[in-house]
Design a protein around this motif. Structure first.
Motif, PDB file in Angstrom:
ATOM      1  N   SER A  90       0.838  -1.209   0.000  1.00 26.63           N
ATOM      2  CA  SER A  90       0.000   0.000   0.000  1.00 26.63           C
ATOM      3  C   SER A  90       0.868   1.252   0.000  1.00 26.63           C
ATOM      4  N   ILE A  91       0.221   2.406  -0.227  1.00 25.70           N
ATOM      5  CA  ILE A  91       0.949   3.670  -0.230  1.00 25.70           C
ATOM      6  C   ILE A  91       1.496   3.964   1.161  1.00 25.70           C
TER       7      ILE A  91
ATOM      8  N   HIS B 177      -0.705   2.758  -7.632  1.00 26.68           N
ATOM      9  CA  HIS B 177      -1.798   3.616  -8.098  1.00 26.68           C
ATOM     10  C   HIS B 177      -1.655   5.060  -7.618  1.00 26.68           C
ATOM     11  N   PHE B 178      -0.564   5.356  -6.882  1.00 25.96           N
ATOM     12  CA  PHE B 178      -0.451   6.689  -6.285  1.00 25.96           C
ATOM     13  C   PHE B 178      -0.396   7.785  -7.337  1.00 25.96           C
TER      14      PHE B 178
ATOM     15  N   ALA C  87       0.432   1.142  -3.809  1.00 25.15           N
ATOM     16  CA  ALA C  87       1.473   2.126  -4.097  1.00 25.15           C
ATOM     17  C   ALA C  87       1.601   2.392  -5.589  1.00 25.15           C
TER      18      ALA C  87
ATOM     19  N   ILE D 135      -4.896   1.973  -0.593  1.00 23.85           N
ATOM     20  CA  ILE D 135      -4.596   2.210  -2.006  1.00 23.85           C
ATOM     21  C   ILE D 135      -3.231   1.620  -2.347  1.00 23.85           C
TER      22      ILE D 135
ATOM     23  N   CYS E 126      -3.725   8.567  -8.570  1.00 26.75           N
ATOM     24  CA  CYS E 126      -4.503   9.269  -7.548  1.00 26.75           C
ATOM     25  C   CYS E 126      -4.167  10.756  -7.533  1.00 26.75           C
ATOM     26  N   VAL E 127      -2.872  11.075  -7.642  1.00 28.70           N
ATOM     27  CA  VAL E 127      -2.456  12.479  -7.631  1.00 28.70           C
ATOM     28  C   VAL E 127      -3.075  13.220  -8.803  1.00 28.70           C
TER      29      VAL E 127
ATOM     30  N   GLU F  18      -5.586   4.351   3.157  1.00 30.92           N
ATOM     31  CA  GLU F  18      -4.384   3.570   3.466  1.00 30.92           C
ATOM     32  C   GLU F  18      -4.279   2.289   2.638  1.00 30.92           C
TER      33      GLU F  18
ATOM     34  N   GLN G  58       2.202   9.518   1.747  1.00 26.84           N
ATOM     35  CA  GLN G  58       1.298   9.591   0.600  1.00 26.84           C
ATOM     36  C   GLN G  58      -0.157   9.637   1.050  1.00 26.84           C
ATOM     37  N   VAL G  59      -0.481   8.925   2.122  1.00 25.79           N
ATOM     38  CA  VAL G  59      -1.833   9.005   2.693  1.00 25.79           C
ATOM     39  C   VAL G  59      -2.118  10.439   3.141  1.00 25.79           C
TER      40      VAL G  59
ATOM     41  N   ILE H 263      -2.780  12.791   0.161  1.00 27.68           N
ATOM     42  CA  ILE H 263      -4.125  12.674  -0.409  1.00 27.68           C
ATOM     43  C   ILE H 263      -5.154  13.326   0.512  1.00 27.68           C
TER      44      ILE H 263
END
Length: 265
Positions: free
Chosen positions: A212-213, A251-252, A249, A247, A255-256, A245, A217-218, A221
């Motif tokens: 996960s991210i 896919h980060f 890593a 998501i 997401c941004v 939490e 990064q959490v 977001i």
């Protein structure tokens, strides 16, 4: 029967001298020693290979020095304090968004003396093309030559009543903070007006699944959603996850980019 001749006292015994052992030539111990040894042979091809090998050895040594310096610096960098409280009214009127964060000056004040002590420094590259997301790259370098880059992109910050230049400037500042924090692996102290103390115990001790991210990064977001006044539930619906939490890593980056499209709920 003849008598044996008497020994001649003037004749000295023959001394056999053994050749002195020649110490082997010392093996090259540095990249430049290797290059010099290859150059001395007069073999051009060998010299070229020695130069390539020397560069690889220098790069490896620089990478090791960078890793050691980063580890030593990270051990001394404290948690960054959130020293700024920001608030703005939404363009639609009525509602207002407020949140706390650590500004760039606070981060620099905390980390710069420590990084300098270990031969580390950082700089930023910025790209803001027309009709394209703002792109910021943080470059962390060591005095021995090795450097690493961390890049984030984001849409122009059109929250509040910013003009076009202010929107770009706000996003650049925002991404500078987050790329530097991500590059150094920094954490910011919580300052959420006591909301954390109201969370159930399982929320505070929740462990995300592997892959996960990161916690930074959490936070990125959540801060972005809060700054835009956007719904976390709507974002999780888009991400198809129960928690931020969770998501992955990988896919980060998506997401941004998607955060730029989310607006006030």
């Amino acid at each position: 029967m003849s008598a044996e001749p008497l020994p001649n006292e003037n004749i000295k015994p023959l001394t056999v001298r053994r050749p002195r052992a020649v110490a082997p030539a010392a093996a090259p111990t540095s990249p430049m020693d290797i290059v010099r040894a290859a150059l001395a042979t007069g073999d051009v091809e060998l010299y070229r290979e020695a130069v390539v090998l020397a560069k690889e050895m220098d790069a490896l040594a620089a990478r090791k020095a960078f890793d050691v310096a980063m580890a030593d610096a990270k051990a001394e960098i404290p948690v960054i304090k959130k020293n700024r409280r920001v608030g703005f009214d939404h363009k639609s009127g009525g509602d207002r968004t407020e949140y706390s964060h650590e500004d760039m000056a606070e981060i620099a004040r905390t980390v710069d003396p420590i990084l300098s002590r270990y031969g580390l420094s950082y700089r930023f590259r910025v790209s803001s093309e027309i009709n394209a997301p703002v792109r910021v790259t943080c470059v962390v370098s060591h005095r021995d030559g090795h450097f690493e880059e961390t890049t984030l992109t984001g849409g122009r910050d059109d929250s509040g009543k910013k003009n076009a230049i202010q929107q770009v400037g706000s996003t650049i500042t925002y991404l500078q903070r987050y790329t530097l924090k991500a590059a150094l692996g920094l954490a910011a102290s919580a300052d959420d007006d006591g909301r954390a103390s109201e969370q159930p115990a399982e929320e505070a001790t929740y462990t995300p699944p592997p892959g996960s991210i990161s916690a930074d990064q959490v936070a990125f977001i959540r801060d972005e959603l809060e700054a835009k006044g956007a719904s976390e539930t709507a974002f999780l619906g888009w991400a198809k996850q129960k928690r931020i939490e969770d998501i992955p890593a990988t896919h980060f980056g998506a997401c941004v980019n998607a955060l730029a499209k989310f607006r006030k709920a």
